[in-house]
Design a protein around this motif. Structure first.
Motif, PDB file in Angstrom:
ATOM      1  N   ARG A 183       0.897  -1.249   0.109  1.00 24.53           N
ATOM      2  CA  ARG A 183      -0.030   0.031  -0.172  1.00 24.53           C
ATOM      3  C   ARG A 183       0.665   1.252  -0.104  1.00 24.53           C
ATOM      4  NH1 ARG A 183      -3.451  -2.055   5.208  1.00 24.53           N
ATOM      5  NH2 ARG A 183      -3.896  -4.191   4.521  1.00 24.53           N
ATOM      6  N   LEU A 184       2.306   1.128   0.075  1.00 27.57           N
ATOM      7  CA  LEU A 184       3.172   2.218   0.539  1.00 27.57           C
ATOM      8  C   LEU A 184       3.671   3.113  -0.819  1.00 27.57           C
ATOM      9  CD1 LEU A 184       5.242   0.793   3.417  1.00 27.57           C
ATOM     10  CD2 LEU A 184       3.054   2.191   3.650  1.00 27.57           C
ATOM     11  N   GLY A 185       2.844   2.713  -1.710  1.00 28.89           N
ATOM     12  CA  GLY A 185       3.167   3.732  -2.770  1.00 28.89           C
ATOM     13  C   GLY A 185       1.996   4.483  -3.132  1.00 28.89           C
ATOM     14  N   PHE A 186       1.010   4.596  -2.320  1.00 28.23           N
ATOM     15  CA  PHE A 186      -0.336   5.641  -2.290  1.00 28.23           C
ATOM     16  C   PHE A 186       0.533   7.026  -1.537  1.00 28.23           C
ATOM     17  CE2 PHE A 186      -4.112   7.109  -0.188  1.00 28.23           C
ATOM     18  CZ  PHE A 186      -4.528   7.569  -1.381  1.00 28.23           C
ATOM     19  N   ALA A 187      -0.516   7.945  -2.194  1.00 30.72           N
ATOM     20  CA  ALA A 187      -0.076   9.255  -1.908  1.00 30.72           C
ATOM     21  C   ALA A 187      -0.118   9.380  -0.561  1.00 30.72           C
ATOM     22  CB  ALA A 187      -0.876  10.442  -2.641  1.00 30.72           C
ATOM     23  N   ALA A 188      -0.747   9.262   0.345  1.00 31.50           N
ATOM     24  CA  ALA A 188      -0.886   9.462   1.760  1.00 31.50           C
ATOM     25  C   ALA A 188       0.491   9.128   2.463  1.00 31.50           C
ATOM     26  CB  ALA A 188      -1.939   8.576   2.410  1.00 31.50           C
ATOM     27  N   TYR A 189       1.306   7.982   1.939  1.00 37.36           N
ATOM     28  CA  TYR A 189       2.667   7.832   2.512  1.00 37.36           C
ATOM     29  C   TYR A 189       3.818   8.526   1.674  1.00 37.36           C
ATOM     30  CZ  TYR A 189      -0.513   4.047   4.061  1.00 37.36           C
ATOM     31  OH  TYR A 189      -1.613   3.232   4.360  1.00 37.36           O
ATOM     32  N   TYR A 190       3.318   9.505   1.223  1.00 38.02           N
ATOM     33  CA  TYR A 190       4.510  10.222   0.399  1.00 38.02           C
ATOM     34  C   TYR A 190       5.469  10.925   1.646  1.00 38.02           C
ATOM     35  CZ  TYR A 190       2.838   9.361  -4.163  1.00 38.02           C
ATOM     36  OH  TYR A 190       2.324   8.871  -5.414  1.00 38.02           O
ATOM     37  N   PRO A 191       6.822  11.315   1.230  1.00 35.75           N
ATOM     38  CA  PRO A 191       7.516  11.983   2.200  1.00 35.75           C
ATOM     39  C   PRO A 191       7.275  13.357   1.887  1.00 35.75           C
ATOM     40  CG  PRO A 191       8.967  11.267   0.304  1.00 35.75           C
ATOM     41  CD  PRO A 191       7.443  10.828   0.087  1.00 35.75           C
ATOM     42  N   LEU A 192       7.508  14.291   2.983  1.00 32.15           N
ATOM     43  CA  LEU A 192       7.565  15.735   2.733  1.00 32.15           C
ATOM     44  C   LEU A 192       8.775  16.288   3.348  1.00 32.15           C
ATOM     45  CD1 LEU A 192       3.939  16.698   4.292  1.00 32.15           C
ATOM     46  CD2 LEU A 192       4.502  16.693   1.893  1.00 32.15           C
ATOM     47  N   PRO A 193       9.421  17.376   2.508  1.00 33.40           N
ATOM     48  CA  PRO A 193      10.463  18.261   3.080  1.00 33.40           C
ATOM     49  C   PRO A 193      10.127  19.136   4.198  1.00 33.40           C
ATOM     50  CG  PRO A 193       9.452  19.169   1.153  1.00 33.40           C
ATOM     51  CD  PRO A 193       8.617  18.091   1.464  1.00 33.40           C
ATOM     52  N   GLU A 194      11.095  19.328   5.058  1.00 34.87           N
ATOM     53  CA  GLU A 194      10.764  19.971   6.363  1.00 34.87           C
ATOM     54  C   GLU A 194      10.037  21.495   6.091  1.00 34.87           C
ATOM     55  OE1 GLU A 194      14.257  20.449   8.928  1.00 34.87           O
ATOM     56  OE2 GLU A 194      14.618  18.321   9.000  1.00 34.87           O
ATOM     57  N   VAL A 195      10.486  22.176   5.084  1.00 33.65           N
ATOM     58  CA  VAL A 195       9.959  23.457   4.682  1.00 33.65           C
ATOM     59  C   VAL A 195       8.434  23.426   4.735  1.00 33.65           C
ATOM     60  CG1 VAL A 195       9.946  23.175   2.414  1.00 33.65           C
ATOM     61  CG2 VAL A 195      10.131  25.248   3.278  1.00 33.65           C
ATOM     62  N   ALA A 196       7.825  22.214   4.318  1.00 34.20           N
ATOM     63  CA  ALA A 196       6.385  22.214   4.424  1.00 34.20           C
ATOM     64  C   ALA A 196       5.614  22.686   5.431  1.00 34.20           C
ATOM     65  CB  ALA A 196       5.893  20.561   3.939  1.00 34.20           C
ATOM     66  N   TYR A 197       6.195  22.168   6.625  1.00 38.76           N
ATOM     67  CA  TYR A 197       5.448  22.589   7.851  1.00 38.76           C
ATOM     68  C   TYR A 197       5.342  23.805   8.436  1.00 38.76           C
ATOM     69  CZ  TYR A 197       5.998  17.448   7.628  1.00 38.76           C
ATOM     70  OH  TYR A 197       6.171  16.174   7.434  1.00 38.76           O
ATOM     71  N   LYS A 198       6.217  24.710   7.695  1.00 33.13           N
ATOM     72  CA  LYS A 198       6.279  26.271   8.086  1.00 33.13           C
ATOM     73  C   LYS A 198       5.011  26.860   7.531  1.00 33.13           C
ATOM     74  CE  LYS A 198      11.319  26.770   7.752  1.00 33.13           C
ATOM     75  NZ  LYS A 198      12.493  27.364   6.904  1.00 33.13           N
ATOM     76  N   ASP A 199       4.426  26.433   6.537  1.00 34.55           N
ATOM     77  CA  ASP A 199       3.151  26.839   6.129  1.00 34.55           C
ATOM     78  C   ASP A 199       2.384  25.865   5.244  1.00 34.55           C
ATOM     79  OD1 ASP A 199       0.800  28.248   5.235  1.00 34.55           O
ATOM     80  OD2 ASP A 199       1.678  30.158   4.998  1.00 34.55           O
ATOM     81  N   ILE A 200       1.821  25.059   5.753  1.00 39.15           N
ATOM     82  CA  ILE A 200       1.163  23.969   4.949  1.00 39.15           C
ATOM     83  C   ILE A 200       0.384  24.180   3.705  1.00 39.15           C
ATOM     84  CG2 ILE A 200      -0.788  23.187   6.310  1.00 39.15           C
ATOM     85  CD1 ILE A 200       2.121  20.670   5.080  1.00 39.15           C
ATOM     86  N   ALA A 201      -0.392  25.087   3.913  1.00 37.24           N
ATOM     87  CA  ALA A 201      -1.416  25.728   3.079  1.00 37.24           C
ATOM     88  C   ALA A 201      -0.543  26.380   1.665  1.00 37.24           C
ATOM     89  CB  ALA A 201      -2.493  26.615   3.402  1.00 37.24           C
ATOM     90  N   ALA A 202       0.155  27.015   2.077  1.00 36.28           N
ATOM     91  CA  ALA A 202       1.249  27.693   1.008  1.00 36.28           C
ATOM     92  C   ALA A 202       2.000  26.738   0.326  1.00 36.28           C
ATOM     93  CB  ALA A 202       2.345  28.708   1.666  1.00 36.28           C
ATOM     94  N   PHE A 203       2.528  25.813   1.189  1.00 40.22           N
ATOM     95  CA  PHE A 203       3.301  24.670   0.404  1.00 40.22           C
ATOM     96  C   PHE A 203       2.612  23.874  -0.584  1.00 40.22           C
ATOM     97  CE2 PHE A 203       4.267  20.151   0.222  1.00 40.22           C
ATOM     98  CZ  PHE A 203       5.498  20.167   0.023  1.00 40.22           C
ATOM     99  N   GLY A 204       1.117  23.720  -0.187  1.00 35.93           N
ATOM    100  CA  GLY A 204       0.372  23.009  -1.216  1.00 35.93           C
ATOM    101  C   GLY A 204       0.013  23.671  -2.405  1.00 35.93           C
ATOM    102  N   GLU A 205       0.029  24.871  -2.435  1.00 35.44           N
ATOM    103  CA  GLU A 205       0.139  25.915  -3.693  1.00 35.44           C
ATOM    104  C   GLU A 205       1.360  25.887  -4.361  1.00 35.44           C
ATOM    105  OE1 GLU A 205      -2.645  27.586  -4.632  1.00 35.44           O
ATOM    106  OE2 GLU A 205      -3.626  26.773  -2.934  1.00 35.44           O
ATOM    107  N   ASN A 206       2.309  25.543  -3.851  1.00 38.84           N
ATOM    108  CA  ASN A 206       3.776  25.430  -4.650  1.00 38.84           C
ATOM    109  C   ASN A 206       4.647  24.336  -4.058  1.00 38.84           C
ATOM    110  OD1 ASN A 206       4.078  27.834  -6.722  1.00 38.84           O
ATOM    111  ND2 ASN A 206       3.249  28.668  -4.653  1.00 38.84           N
ATOM    112  N   PRO A 207       4.081  22.994  -4.233  1.00 33.09           N
ATOM    113  CA  PRO A 207       4.531  21.932  -3.340  1.00 33.09           C
ATOM    114  C   PRO A 207       5.834  21.487  -3.987  1.00 33.09           C
ATOM    115  CG  PRO A 207       3.159  21.039  -5.044  1.00 33.09           C
ATOM    116  CD  PRO A 207       2.767  22.652  -5.029  1.00 33.09           C
ATOM    117  N   ILE A 208       6.645  20.946  -2.977  1.00 33.13           N
ATOM    118  CA  ILE A 208       7.985  20.527  -3.216  1.00 33.13           C
ATOM    119  C   ILE A 208       8.185  18.868  -3.259  1.00 33.13           C
ATOM    120  CG2 ILE A 208      10.545  20.667  -2.519  1.00 33.13           C
ATOM    121  CD1 ILE A 208      10.027  23.403  -1.566  1.00 33.13           C
ATOM    122  N   GLY A 209       8.405  18.407  -4.150  1.00 33.77           N
ATOM    123  CA  GLY A 209       8.305  16.633  -4.033  1.00 33.77           C
ATOM    124  C   GLY A 209       9.705  16.000  -4.533  1.00 33.77           C
TER     125      GLY A 209
END
Length: 542
Positions: A183-209
């Motif tokens: 199941r671990l290829g599904f999106a819920a299990y993707y990693p995130l960079p540390e910068v994402a948690y500074k402003d998660i909504a803003a990150f979602g507008e310009n995501p870094i993968g």
């Protein structure tokens, strides 16, 4: 993966564990590498519901973008096979305790490394109830999930996740589940960079993968217009692009998208509109597929609606389901690009059967429907109009009108469609539990297991359980099926759980969706994956 949240007459082309390959016609396959490797593919999509955070993207317009810009521990082949991607190994001796070791060299497109902490932090963020992530329940199998998912959590992280070092972390599950790593290829299990948690909504507008593509530039998501992706030069995973990028064109009308396809202004459309199901194969000679995919269409009737709670509601759901002439609608509206549903999963997934008990509840039976409706009226007389909400940008009016007519003609009640302009608007009301009618729903496989269709949609507290259905016996059977090591016994438990759904009908199954897709004269090597989504990285432009 997602609510559909999605879009040949017989179910066939079975490969391996009953998974389907969706390949293009013979004159467009081969992947010979002769295309322009720098060219951009123009692909159909719709406006995503939410900012593009993997744990909060629960529909397939946003999902196809998220899957293009992120990479998980494993990835899926076009046929539904599982391959390690970021993971070098996922080891266990008991099926309950796993050790994950990452490959060297992975990094996010901001240059920061992908580490064990990148996964553990992202999973804990997704599971924590106060973060209100739509995909939170995907972490339910992990020890400690119940504590972080509580309404008022006293802890912030799951006890079952431990970082060992930069390349290693461990997972402890609540019970042995041998199928969990797949199941671990599904999106819920993707990693995130540390910068994402500074402003998660803003990150979602310009995501870094860390996937095969990245945003072309800041602001590459022009809302309701397009999302521009280019290749990630540092990506070395399983899905190396044969093109220079993908521009997702965000259409609000499927017929407009099809017109653009005919004019070669869009390169791939994975769901032709109802207006074209009888002509698309001749309109696009040698540039179409029509084959099974791991997806199902339903409509959900929330138990909170008047007349749909308790015994009265159960009788009315069964009556409405029996009032629908699925055979006629799939033939006349969809020209057999859909197949009448017999369960809540898909024939393209291993374990499917059309012979479950209570399957008669999803078969056309006008007299039976009238009798059940009369029994419900004896409990409380019916009043009002039965409405099915749908999104106008997805080509759904024709079938909603046909289903409404079938219900009206059989039961003698007012029934009608309730259009929403966009999929995002419909999904927002559905996920917020503010929608005041039945609504179109459905499922596109997140990973190639029946469990994924059932757990998120119908388990108590499931991430996509928008009708708020809850049946303790269903929950018990499903959990036992996941933990059962004997495949035959596991399937028996899964079937028993589905039989409860066929009696309760928290959603009304209508039909399985074929991948009825087409592409322009400008591209070759077009394939549609096991889940009905194009394999964007393999498409080549002339």
């Amino acid at each position: 993966m997602r609510k559909t949240r999605i879009a040949s007459a017989a179910i066939a082309v079975v490969v391996g564990a009953a998974l389907v390959t969706a390949c293009s016609s013979s004159d467009s396959t081969g992947g010979g590498g002769a295309g322009d490797g720098s060219a951009i593919i123009n692909a159909w999509s719709g406006e995503p519901q939410n900012p593009l955070v993997p744990t909060n993207t629960s529909e397939n317009t946003g999902g196809r973008v998220v899957d293009s810009i992120f990479a998980g521990l494993v990835s899926y082949t076009p046929e539904g096979g599982v391959e390690n991607e970021v993971a070098d190994s996922i080891d266990t001796t008991d099926g309950q305790n796993y050790t994950v070791t990452l490959k060297d060299g992975w990094q996010f497109t901001d240059g920061t490394p992908v580490t064990a902490k990148s996964f553990v932090d992202a999973w804990n963020y997704g599971a924590l109830s106060t973060n209100a992530q739509l995909q939170g329940s995907f972490f339910d199998p992990i020890q400690g999930y119940d504590e972080v998912a509580a309404e008022n959590p006293t802890v912030q992280t799951m006890s079952g996740l431990k970082v060992v070092d930069d390349k290693t972390f461990t997972i402890e599950l609540k019970q042995p589940e041998a199928a969990f790593p797949d199941r671990l290829g599904f999106a819920a299990y993707y990693p995130l960079p540390e910068v994402a948690y500074k402003d998660i909504a803003a990150f979602g507008e310009n995501p870094i993968g860390n996937g095969p593509y990245k945003f072309a530039q800041e602001g590459a998501w022009q809302h309701n217009v397009r999302i521009d992706l280019v290749t990630n030069p540092d990506y070395a995973g399983n899905r190396k692009p044969a093109n220079g990028g993908v521009s997702f064109i965000l259409y609000s009308n499927l017929d407009t998208a099809y017109t653009d396809l005919l004019s070669n202004n869009v390169d791939v459309l994975d769901n032709v509109p109802a207006s074209a199901v009888t002509t698309f194969e001749s309109d696009l000679p040698g540039r179409t597929v029509n084959q099974p995919s791991a997806s199902i269409e339903t409509f959900t009737i929330p138990g909170r609606l008047a007349h749909f709670g308790g015994e009265e509601g159960a009788l009315r759901r069964q009556a409405i389901s029996k009032a629908i002439n699925r055979d006629q609608i799939t033939e006349q509206i969809f020209n057999k690009t859909r197949t009448p549903a017999k369960d809540f999963t898909s024939p393209a997934i291993d374990g499917w059967t059309g012979d479950l008990s209570d399957v008669a509840n999803v078969e056309y039976d006008p007299e039976g429907a009238k009798a059940l409706w009369a029994q419900a009226d004896a409990i409380a007389p019916w009043s009002g109009t039965f409405s099915i909400a749908y999104n106008s940008d997805g080509g759904h009016q024709e079938w909603v009108d046909a289903v409404s007519n079938s219900i009206r003609n059989t039961l003698g009640i007012e029934a009608q469609g309730a259009p929403y302009p966009t999929f995002a608007q419909l999904r927002t009301e559905a996920t917020n539990r503010t929608i005041a009618t039945a609504f179109r729903s459905g499922w596109q496989g997140d990973y190639p297991q029946q469990y994924g269709f059932l757990a998120q949609n119908y388990q108590t507290g499931g991430s996509s359980n928008d009708g708020e259905y809850s049946n303790p016996e269903f929950d018990r059977l499903l959990r036992e099926s996941a933990g059962e090591t004997d495949k035959t016994k596991a399937q028996e438990l899964t079937n028993q759980a589905q039989e409860i759904l066929l009696n309760d009908l928290p959603a009304v199954p209508t039909w399985y969706r074929n991948a009825a897709s087409g592409w322009s004269e400008n591209v070759t090597n077009v394939k549609i994956g096991w889940d009905g989504i194009p394999i964007y990285n393999e498409i080549e432009k002339n």
